[in-house]
Scaffold this active site. Structure first.
Site, PDB file in Angstrom:
ATOM      1  N   GLY A   1      -6.395  13.692 127.411  1.00 30.47           N
ATOM      2  CA  GLY A   1      -6.689  13.585 128.787  1.00 30.47           C
ATOM      3  C   GLY A   1      -7.766  14.670 129.561  1.00 30.47           C
TER       4      GLY A   1
ATOM      5  CB  ALA B   1       1.559  12.475 126.171  1.00 32.60           C
ATOM      6  CD  GLU B   2      -1.371  12.800 131.807  1.00 33.52           C
ATOM      7  OE1 GLU B   2      -2.429  13.345 131.891  1.00 33.52           O
ATOM      8  OE2 GLU B   2      -0.357  13.087 131.690  1.00 33.52           O
ATOM      9  CG  ASP B   3      -3.801  12.660 127.547  1.00 36.05           C
ATOM     10  OD1 ASP B   3      -2.481  12.439 127.075  1.00 36.05           O
ATOM     11  OD2 ASP B   3      -3.954  13.797 127.197  1.00 36.05           O
ATOM     12  CE1 TYR B   4      -0.698   7.548 121.016  1.00 40.02           C
ATOM     13  CE2 TYR B   4       0.785   7.132 122.579  1.00 40.02           C
ATOM     14  CZ  TYR B   4       0.303   6.941 121.722  1.00 40.02           C
ATOM     15  OH  TYR B   4       0.724   6.304 120.410  1.00 40.02           O
TER      16      TYR B   4
END
Length: 466
Positions: free
Chosen positions: A268, A292-295
């Site tokens: 992210g 881990a919002e990006d993942y």
């Protein structure tokens, strides 16, 4: 065995046919050849197998006990890791550092910059976005508090570059336990352009960086997620070199191979998405429960049939406050995140490090063939460091600002401390990030704990765009 008999007998049998005199007695009679297939036993079939294969099967039957099977499996596993090095190196040459040409038909980009605090490199990092060579973009700066000292840095840049569309958004919107997602929500809702780029405050962007990512995004109609592979801008000092060597070797290797194989491994710190595609997944607010919002952005997009890729230029981290201790804490935090999201990595991850995999190969070959443990481990280290240096040379695409001796010293130090970082992360699963503490449930969701600090609450967008 009937099919095997037919193949063997096709070449081994004798055929009997009518005589030529009988064949020409009449033009209206056509003789069909008759083949006689003798019976062939299973033992005769085995005799036709290559001698080496047959003897190899006998050796496996007679010698492969439980420990031998374990040693052989370990050697095969490490051999796959050797192949991973080769794939990563050649894929980096194929994928990275290509020149991109300006294209005015590319969509506009809304750049979201969540910021907490400042350091001496923040001005340089943020200004690199103001000077981006892209025809249509906006900069949206997100702050939890109007008292953040970095606000003055942003305001001075807005004043210096009045031709760039830029806004400052305050205090976020409470959609979950992830403070970064809460912080970015007003900017996400205010984004005007089809492409959204989430970029950390410590990222220095090349002038053609946004163009590169947008070009990659529009290279395929199903592309919806494009990330820059994490790397580091050249900086002076031991601590900066330590961070740069990690992201140019161990991290780059797995990131490149993951993308080569189509495995989701999104970072992210510099990630671009199609806003319409993310909206179809529920929008950014749906991911406020994940740390881990990006993942999970990339995972949700690819699960709907979208594609994910890396752009040709790496993300250049340029933090001024990095230390070896802060780096260890950061890597430990990532380990905790990965284990929470994919628990099976608790077994696999420590085995793929250089030292542990070298011990597996050394003792495995010693048990199977009596080879020297020390020589095998030494050759393993030599191969690993040569391949890592080659990969980092590809990532750098230019001269290093540190000596080969420093590279070897830092590389050895990092590789031999890696198992201890993993053990510490497993024994202390609570994640400390900024001023908050988190515990994660299996699957990566944030759950509250008794010792958790309160996540800063947010208010609506109406509190301020400057």
């Amino acid at each position: 065995m009937e099919a095997a008999n037919e193949v063997v007998n096709l070449f081994a049998s004798q055929a009997t046919t009518p005589s030529s005199l009988d064949a020409v007695t009449t033009l209206e009679t056509v003789s069909t050849p008759t083949f006689i297939f003798p019976e062939v036993s299973d033992s005769q079939i085995l005799q036709l197998m290559p001698a080496t294969l047959y003897s190899g099967m006998n050796w496996l039957r007679d010698h492969l006990d439980g420990f031998s099977l374990l040693a052989l499996s370990g050697c095969i596993f490490v051999s796959v890791l050797y192949l991973v090095h080769i794939i990563a190196f050649f894929y980096s040459i194929y994928r990275l550092h290509h020149k991109v040409e300006p294209d005015p038909t590319l969509p506009g980009v809304s750049v979201i910059k969540p910021i907490v605090g400042t350091d001496k490199n923040l001005y340089q990092n943020l200004e690199s976005f103001f000077t981006s060579q892209y025809h249509s973009f906006e900069l949206l700066f997100c702050f939890h508090s109007e008292e953040d000292e970095a606000i003055e840095v942003v305001r001075s840049l807005i004043k210096k570059h009045p031709n760039i569309e830029a806004k400052i958004l305050f205090e976020g919107e409470p959609v979950g336990m992830n403070p970064k997602v809460n912080n970015m929500m007003p900017a996400y809702r205010a984004a005007r352009y089809p492409l959204v780029l989430i970029s950390d405050s410590a990222i220095f962007m090349r002038p053609d960086g946004i163009l590169d990512m947008a070009t990659t995004m529009m290279s395929h109609e199903k592309m919806a997620s494009v990330t820059q592979i994490p790397y580091c801008k050249d900086r002076q000092g031991f601590h900066a070199a330590f961070e740069q060597i990690f992201f140019g070797t161990s991290h780059a290797r797995l990131y490149l191979v993951g993308n080569f194989l189509g495995v989701v491994c999104s970072s992210g710190m510099s990630s671009m998405m199609k806003k319409s595609a993310l909206d179809e997944c529920g929008g950014m607010e749906k991911f406020g429960e994940y740390l881990a919002e990006d993942y999970f952005f990339a995972k949700a997009l690819t699960s709907r049939g979208c594609k994910a890729a890396i752009s040709t230029h790496p993300a250049l981290q340029n933090s001024a406050s990095v230390t070896v201790l802060s780096f260890f804490n950061r890597i430990g935090r990532w380990i905790k995140l990965r284990i929470a999201m994919m628990p099976h990595l608790m077994v696999v991850e420590p085995l793929q490090d250089c030292v542990t995999s070298g011990l597996i190969m050394a003792f495995g070959l010693n048990y199977l063939g009596g080879y020297s443990v020390y020589k095998t481990f030494g050759l393993h280290l030599f191969y690993w460091i040569v391949m890592d240096f080659s990969l980092m040379t590809s990532m750098q695409n230019g001269k290093f600002n540190f000596t080969p001796f420093l590279f070897v010293f830092i590389w050895l130090f990092r590789e031999f401390t890696s198992p201890f970082i993993f053990i510490k992360a497993v024994l202390a699963p609570t994640i400390v990030w900024r001023n908050n503490k988190f515990k994660l449930s299996w699957g990566g969701r944030i759950r509250t704990s008794k010792n958790s600090q309160k996540v800063p609450e947010a208010v609506s967008l109406s509190k301020g765009a400057v």
